[in-house]
Design a protein around this motif. Structure first.
Motif, PDB file in Angstrom:
ATOM      1  N   LEU A 148       0.288  -4.067  -5.118  1.00  0.00           N
ATOM      2  CA  LEU A 148      -0.830  -3.423  -5.159  1.00  0.00           C
ATOM      3  C   LEU A 148      -0.658  -1.975  -6.303  1.00  0.00           C
ATOM      4  CD1 LEU A 148      -3.701  -2.754  -4.367  1.00  0.00           C
ATOM      5  CD2 LEU A 148      -2.796  -1.604  -2.305  1.00  0.00           C
ATOM      6  N   ASN A 149       0.530  -1.686  -5.922  1.00  0.00           N
ATOM      7  CA  ASN A 149       0.880  -0.379  -6.842  1.00  0.00           C
ATOM      8  C   ASN A 149       0.819  -0.750  -8.364  1.00  0.00           C
ATOM      9  OD1 ASN A 149       1.300   2.442  -5.759  1.00  0.00           O
ATOM     10  ND2 ASN A 149       2.328   1.074  -4.159  1.00  0.00           N
ATOM     11  N   ILE A 150       1.464  -1.906  -8.622  1.00  0.00           N
ATOM     12  CA  ILE A 150       1.609  -2.432 -10.196  1.00  0.00           C
ATOM     13  C   ILE A 150       0.228  -2.664 -10.529  1.00  0.00           C
ATOM     14  CG2 ILE A 150       2.384  -4.339 -11.483  1.00  0.00           C
ATOM     15  CD1 ILE A 150       4.955  -4.422  -9.810  1.00  0.00           C
ATOM     16  N   ALA A 151      -0.642  -3.375  -9.733  1.00  0.00           N
ATOM     17  CA  ALA A 151      -1.836  -3.595 -10.355  1.00  0.00           C
ATOM     18  C   ALA A 151      -2.725  -2.175 -10.433  1.00  0.00           C
ATOM     19  CB  ALA A 151      -2.767  -4.508  -9.203  1.00  0.00           C
ATOM     20  N   SER A 152      -2.653  -1.253  -9.610  1.00  0.00           N
ATOM     21  CA  SER A 152      -3.333  -0.268  -9.491  1.00  0.00           C
ATOM     22  C   SER A 152      -2.901   0.609 -10.842  1.00  0.00           C
ATOM     23  CB  SER A 152      -3.170   0.599  -8.342  1.00  0.00           C
ATOM     24  OG  SER A 152      -4.043   1.908  -8.465  1.00  0.00           O
TER      25      SER A 152
END
Length: 480
Positions: free
Chosen positions: A373-377
């Motif tokens: 999720l952090n990478i995508a965000s």
């Protein structure tokens, strides 16, 4: 002596002793160094305008839930969307008015009024006890806060021409960081009696108003900025008791035949097309922020991630830090290599498959979920910053300096009008999707992110010719 003839004889510039705009122009001519003080002012004022916009997203779901107005849990997201949209409704109604006032009375007073509006109405929003009070405070916060448009015009006037790109980039960077740090503050500081019981005891003031702390912190920051703005240099020109623009000061430099060739900004297709495209991506961005925060804190049984406001704050903080590094260290090189428009097209196309992967994250858990999720965000925010920076540069290059105030005012109004739809539409769409989790076609949040991608796809298509126009640069012999 009322006026002085300074500078190079060929330019024939006139500087009036008691004119603040002339003082700024004279300082620019005497030195070409970028003032850290000016960049600091830009960052502080832009942050004041952007931090309140999205700071409520991590906790607005719980705030509306505490108001007890939703008949079912699935309806909470729809009511939360109304709260988010009220700010943009207010801003869309008054942005042109604030732009006109900044042209007439100066950039400085309008900026200070906007900052003080944050102090007052953002504080009152944190004290909201019902849905209508929350909507009203957000509406007044948006309608009386007209500083972002004047700040854009101010930035082009406070720097020499060679440094204006850096100044505009600072506006975009501060704006983007504010839209990420705002939700981070909201996520960390909302409901402090639950998160930090040793500092904020139960049954205290902070328990009665669990969403006041993030609003109060932003308001304190705005109050400090308002005091600092007392020393903000004014760029508007005052000559012999009248107000004049930069163009009137340097009228001797401009051939009258050139002035007559100026078109209305509404007939300037490179400007208007870039504003339309920017509005489409702004609609997508505000809808994404609303949907992401509500989706992240929604329970698993409704297709969400069951995050706490702290979890959302962590994701936002990491994305904001990455975006700051990207804007200052990587974007200039990428923009120089590809050009702002081509880079925006590439990142817009790549963001579509990225966003459609979000619903599948509900299959993950634990550290794997946080990492993905952090990478995508981070990627998503970097891509939007690339698109918005490119379009913002395109808008300001499409007009001459004496038309940039009107152009920025109209751009803010149009963007805000589109952003009214985002939170309300995104919240309603998410609420509807949570009632169709067992549907055979695009169940749950799959349909939400598909709709967001359709909007994104329209924006990408509009970035190509013949729709998007670019201003033709004058040949060098005409500029000399």
């Amino acid at each position: 002596m009322e006026e002085e003839n300074l500078g190079q004889p060929l330019l024939k510039k006139r500087y009036y002793q008691n004119c603040p705009g002339c003082k700024v122009d004279r300082a620019k001519e005497l030195g070409t160094d970028v003032s850290i003080r000016n960049i600091s002012y830009i960052w502080m004022t832009v942050l004041c305008g952007t931090l309140p916009i999205a700071s409520l997203f991590p906790f607005v779901y719980f705030m509306v839930k505490d108001f007890n107005v939703a008949e079912s849990e699935e309806d909470i997201s729809a009511y939360a969307g109304y709260v988010g949209s009220s700010f943009m409704l207010g801003r869309s109604l008054t942005s042109i008015l604030w732009g006109i006032m900044s042209d007439r009375y100066g950039r400085k007073p309008v900026i200070i009024i906007g900052v003080m509006t944050v102090v007052v109405f953002n504080t009152l929003f944190g004290l909201s006890t019902n849905l209508w009070m929350a909507i009203s405070m957000r509406f007044f916060l948006g309608s009386l806060n007209g500083l972002l448009g004047p700040v854009k015009a101010y930035t082009t006037e406070i720097f020499i021409e060679e440094k204006q790109a850096l100044g505009l980039s600072s506006v975009v960077a501060a704006w983007g960081v504010g839209l990420v740090i705002g939700p981070a503050l909201g996520g960390y500081l909302a409901q402090p009696t639950l998160k930090y019981p040793h500092l904020f005891p139960k049954d205290s003031f902070w328990d009665k108003f669990p969403y006041f702390l993030p609003c109060f912190v932003i308001s304190v920051f705005a109050f400090v900025v308002a005091i600092a703005c007392i020393w903000l240099p004014e760029t508007l020109h005052y000559h012999n008791g009248s107000k004049e623009s930069n163009d009137n000061v340097e009228a001797a430099e401009v051939d009258s035949s050139e002035i007559k060739k100026d078109k209305s900004i509404f007939l300037n297709w490179p400007l208007m097309s870039s504003i339309i495209v920017y509005c489409v991506f702004s609609l997508h961005d505000i809808a994404y922020q609303e949907v992401f925060s509500l989706w992240a804190v929604s329970p698993r049984r409704l297709g969400g991630l069951n995050f706490t406001t702290n979890d959302v704050g962590n994701v936002m903080a990491i994305s904001g830090f990455a975006m700051m590094i990207y804007q200052l260290a990587l974007y200039p090189s990428l923009q120089k290599a590809c050009g702002p428009v081509n880079l925006a097209r590439i990142t817009g196309a790549l963001s579509i498959p990225l966003l459609q992967s979000y619903p599948f994250m509900t299959l993950l858990s634990g550290s794997t979920l946080y990492l993905v999720l952090n990478i995508a965000s981070i990627l998503r925010y970097l891509m939007f910053e690339t698109i918005s920076t490119g379009l913002f540069l395109l808008q300001n290059r499409a007009v001459e300096q004496h038309q940039r105030g009107a152009a920025n005012g109209f751009a803010m109004t149009a963007m805000s009008a589109f952003k009214i739809i985002g939170p309300a539409g995104g919240g309603a769409l998410l609420a509807w999707s949570q009632k169709r989790l067992s549907a055979s076609f695009l169940p749950g949040t799959h349909v939400v992110f598909l709709v967001l991608n359709i909007v994104e796809g329209v924006g990408v298509i509009l970035m190509f010719k013949p729709f998007l126009g670019e201003k033709k640069e004058k040949p060098m012999e005409q500029l000399q």
